[in-house]
Scaffold this motif. Structure first.
Motif, PDB file in Angstrom:
ATOM      1  N   MET A  37       0.837  -1.173   0.000  1.00 51.21           N
ATOM      2  CA  MET A  37       0.000   0.000   0.000  1.00 51.21           C
ATOM      3  C   MET A  37       0.888   1.245   0.000  1.00 51.21           C
ATOM      4  N   ILE A  38       0.404   2.291  -0.660  1.00 50.61           N
ATOM      5  CA  ILE A  38       1.119   3.553  -0.782  1.00 50.61           C
ATOM      6  C   ILE A  38       0.313   4.646  -0.089  1.00 50.61           C
ATOM      7  N   LEU A  39       0.996   5.467   0.695  1.00 55.92           N
ATOM      8  CA  LEU A  39       0.358   6.610   1.343  1.00 55.92           C
ATOM      9  C   LEU A  39       0.765   7.880   0.618  1.00 55.92           C
ATOM     10  N   GLU A  40      -0.214   8.567   0.062  1.00 58.31           N
ATOM     11  CA  GLU A  40       0.002   9.885  -0.537  1.00 58.31           C
ATOM     12  C   GLU A  40      -0.192  10.921   0.559  1.00 58.31           C
ATOM     13  N   VAL A  41       0.754  11.845   0.680  1.00 59.52           N
ATOM     14  CA  VAL A  41       0.682  12.900   1.682  1.00 59.52           C
ATOM     15  C   VAL A  41       0.774  14.244   0.966  1.00 59.52           C
ATOM     16  N   ALA A  42      -0.246  15.064   1.160  1.00 56.31           N
ATOM     17  CA  ALA A  42      -0.259  16.397   0.541  1.00 56.31           C
ATOM     18  C   ALA A  42      -0.520  17.436   1.615  1.00 56.31           C
ATOM     19  N   ILE A  43       0.369  18.418   1.707  1.00 55.29           N
ATOM     20  CA  ILE A  43       0.181  19.560   2.598  1.00 55.29           C
ATOM     21  C   ILE A  43      -0.527  20.634   1.786  1.00 55.29           C
ATOM     22  N   LEU A  44      -1.716  21.008   2.231  1.00 53.48           N
ATOM     23  CA  LEU A  44      -2.554  21.946   1.490  1.00 53.48           C
ATOM     24  C   LEU A  44      -2.649  23.270   2.239  1.00 53.48           C
ATOM     25  N   ASP A  45      -2.041  24.307   1.700  1.00 58.48           N
ATOM     26  CA  ASP A  45      -2.181  25.646   2.253  1.00 58.48           C
ATOM     27  C   ASP A  45      -3.261  26.358   1.454  1.00 58.48           C
ATOM     28  N   VAL A  46      -4.405  26.557   2.103  1.00 54.44           N
ATOM     29  CA  VAL A  46      -5.560  27.185   1.470  1.00 54.44           C
ATOM     30  C   VAL A  46      -5.453  28.695   1.661  1.00 54.44           C
TER      31      VAL A  46
ATOM     32  N   GLY B 149      -7.971   1.390  -7.329  1.00 55.71           N
ATOM     33  CA  GLY B 149      -6.866   1.311  -6.380  1.00 55.71           C
ATOM     34  C   GLY B 149      -6.994   2.211  -5.176  1.00 55.71           C
ATOM     35  N   TYR B 150      -8.049   3.023  -5.132  1.00 51.85           N
ATOM     36  CA  TYR B 150      -8.280   3.861  -3.954  1.00 51.85           C
ATOM     37  C   TYR B 150      -8.612   2.955  -2.773  1.00 51.85           C
ATOM     38  N   VAL B 151      -8.033   3.255  -1.598  1.00 57.31           N
ATOM     39  CA  VAL B 151      -8.300   2.479  -0.389  1.00 57.31           C
ATOM     40  C   VAL B 151      -9.047   3.326   0.640  1.00 57.31           C
ATOM     41  N   SER B 152      -8.481   4.493   0.980  1.00 58.11           N
ATOM     42  CA  SER B 152      -9.104   5.363   1.987  1.00 58.11           C
ATOM     43  C   SER B 152      -8.441   6.728   1.940  1.00 58.11           C
ATOM     44  N   HIS B 153      -9.068   7.699   2.611  1.00 57.77           N
ATOM     45  CA  HIS B 153      -8.444   9.014   2.714  1.00 57.77           C
ATOM     46  C   HIS B 153      -8.879   9.692   4.002  1.00 57.77           C
ATOM     47  N   ASP B 154      -8.118  10.711   4.360  1.00 61.10           N
ATOM     48  CA  ASP B 154      -8.413  11.500   5.551  1.00 61.10           C
ATOM     49  C   ASP B 154      -7.921  12.915   5.296  1.00 61.10           C
TER      50      ASP B 154
ATOM     51  N   ARG C  62      -4.091  25.611   6.958  1.00 59.24           N
ATOM     52  CA  ARG C  62      -3.311  24.467   6.479  1.00 59.24           C
ATOM     53  C   ARG C  62      -4.057  23.158   6.772  1.00 59.24           C
ATOM     54  N   TYR C  63      -4.014  22.276   5.789  1.00 53.08           N
ATOM     55  CA  TYR C  63      -4.636  20.963   5.894  1.00 53.08           C
ATOM     56  C   TYR C  63      -3.619  19.922   5.459  1.00 53.08           C
ATOM     57  N   ILE C  64      -3.855  18.683   5.885  1.00 56.08           N
ATOM     58  CA  ILE C  64      -3.071  17.564   5.377  1.00 56.08           C
ATOM     59  C   ILE C  64      -4.051  16.550   4.808  1.00 56.08           C
ATOM     60  N   LEU C  65      -3.767  16.137   3.591  1.00 53.30           N
ATOM     61  CA  LEU C  65      -4.576  15.119   2.930  1.00 53.30           C
ATOM     62  C   LEU C  65      -3.760  13.838   2.859  1.00 53.30           C
ATOM     63  N   LEU C  66      -4.309  12.783   3.399  1.00 54.33           N
ATOM     64  CA  LEU C  66      -3.678  11.470   3.396  1.00 54.33           C
ATOM     65  C   LEU C  66      -4.557  10.529   2.582  1.00 54.33           C
ATOM     66  N   VAL C  67      -4.001   9.945   1.535  1.00 53.66           N
ATOM     67  CA  VAL C  67      -4.762   9.017   0.694  1.00 53.66           C
ATOM     68  C   VAL C  67      -3.985   7.715   0.591  1.00 53.66           C
ATOM     69  N   ASN C  68      -4.639   6.627   0.904  1.00 54.97           N
ATOM     70  CA  ASN C  68      -4.048   5.301   0.743  1.00 54.97           C
ATOM     71  C   ASN C  68      -4.469   4.730  -0.603  1.00 54.97           C
ATOM     72  N   TRP C  69      -3.459   4.295  -1.364  1.00 60.54           N
ATOM     73  CA  TRP C  69      -3.653   3.682  -2.670  1.00 60.54           C
ATOM     74  C   TRP C  69      -3.059   2.285  -2.638  1.00 60.54           C
ATOM     75  N   LYS C  70      -3.586   1.398  -3.458  1.00 57.48           N
ATOM     76  CA  LYS C  70      -3.013   0.053  -3.546  1.00 57.48           C
ATOM     77  C   LYS C  70      -1.618   0.099  -4.151  1.00 57.48           C
ATOM     78  N   THR C  71      -1.440   0.934  -5.199  1.00 60.66           N
ATOM     79  CA  THR C  71      -0.134   1.061  -5.846  1.00 60.66           C
ATOM     80  C   THR C  71       0.137   2.536  -6.138  1.00 60.66           C
ATOM     81  N   LEU C  72       1.379   2.877  -6.373  1.00 62.14           N
ATOM     82  CA  LEU C  72       1.746   4.231  -6.759  1.00 62.14           C
ATOM     83  C   LEU C  72       1.054   4.623  -8.058  1.00 62.14           C
ATOM     84  N   GLU C  73       0.976   3.682  -8.984  1.00 59.89           N
ATOM     85  CA  GLU C  73       0.372   3.959 -10.287  1.00 59.89           C
ATOM     86  C   GLU C  73      -1.117   4.261 -10.184  1.00 59.89           C
ATOM     87  N   ASN C  74      -1.773   3.743  -9.148  1.00 58.60           N
ATOM     88  CA  ASN C  74      -3.183   4.090  -8.969  1.00 58.60           C
ATOM     89  C   ASN C  74      -3.348   5.593  -8.781  1.00 58.60           C
ATOM     90  N   HIS C  75      -2.378   6.216  -8.135  1.00 60.74           N
ATOM     91  CA  HIS C  75      -2.427   7.670  -7.972  1.00 60.74           C
ATOM     92  C   HIS C  75      -1.873   8.385  -9.190  1.00 60.74           C
TER      93      HIS C  75
END
Length: 96
Positions: A1-10, A34-39, A49-62
């Protein structure tokens, strides 16, 4: 599983509208292969500021299934105008 981490400055003053729009936009990523979950979490110290965490099955899914899809164009249209500067996105994998 791959965790995508994005720091979002709105952009200041647009936080409530961003949160409202994200509630709609999150339906886009949940439909991608390939989407698993997000927060999405809001920073306590830096109010726009926000943090977006998305779990993907593979890097390529993102990077392919999402980023190269027509749905990503809709995601961009809905959300990208809220960010300043544009978010840094990184991918992580578990080591334990």
């Amino acid at each position: 599983m791959i965790l995508e981490v994005a720091i979002l400055d709105v952009k200041k003053g647009e936080e409530k509208e961003f949160e409202k729009t994200f509630k709609h936009a999150q339906n886009i990523i949940t439909s991608i292969t390939g989407y698993v979950s997000h927060d999405l979490q809001k920073c306590i110290e830096t109010k726009n500021r926000y943090i977006l965490l998305v779990n993907w099955k593979t890097l390529e899914n993102h990077t392919v299934d999402f980023r190269q899809s027509d749905l990503y164009q809709e995601w961009k249209k809905l959300l990208h105008h809220f960010y300043s500067p544009f978010p840094t996105v990184e991918h992580y994998t578990s080591i334990i």
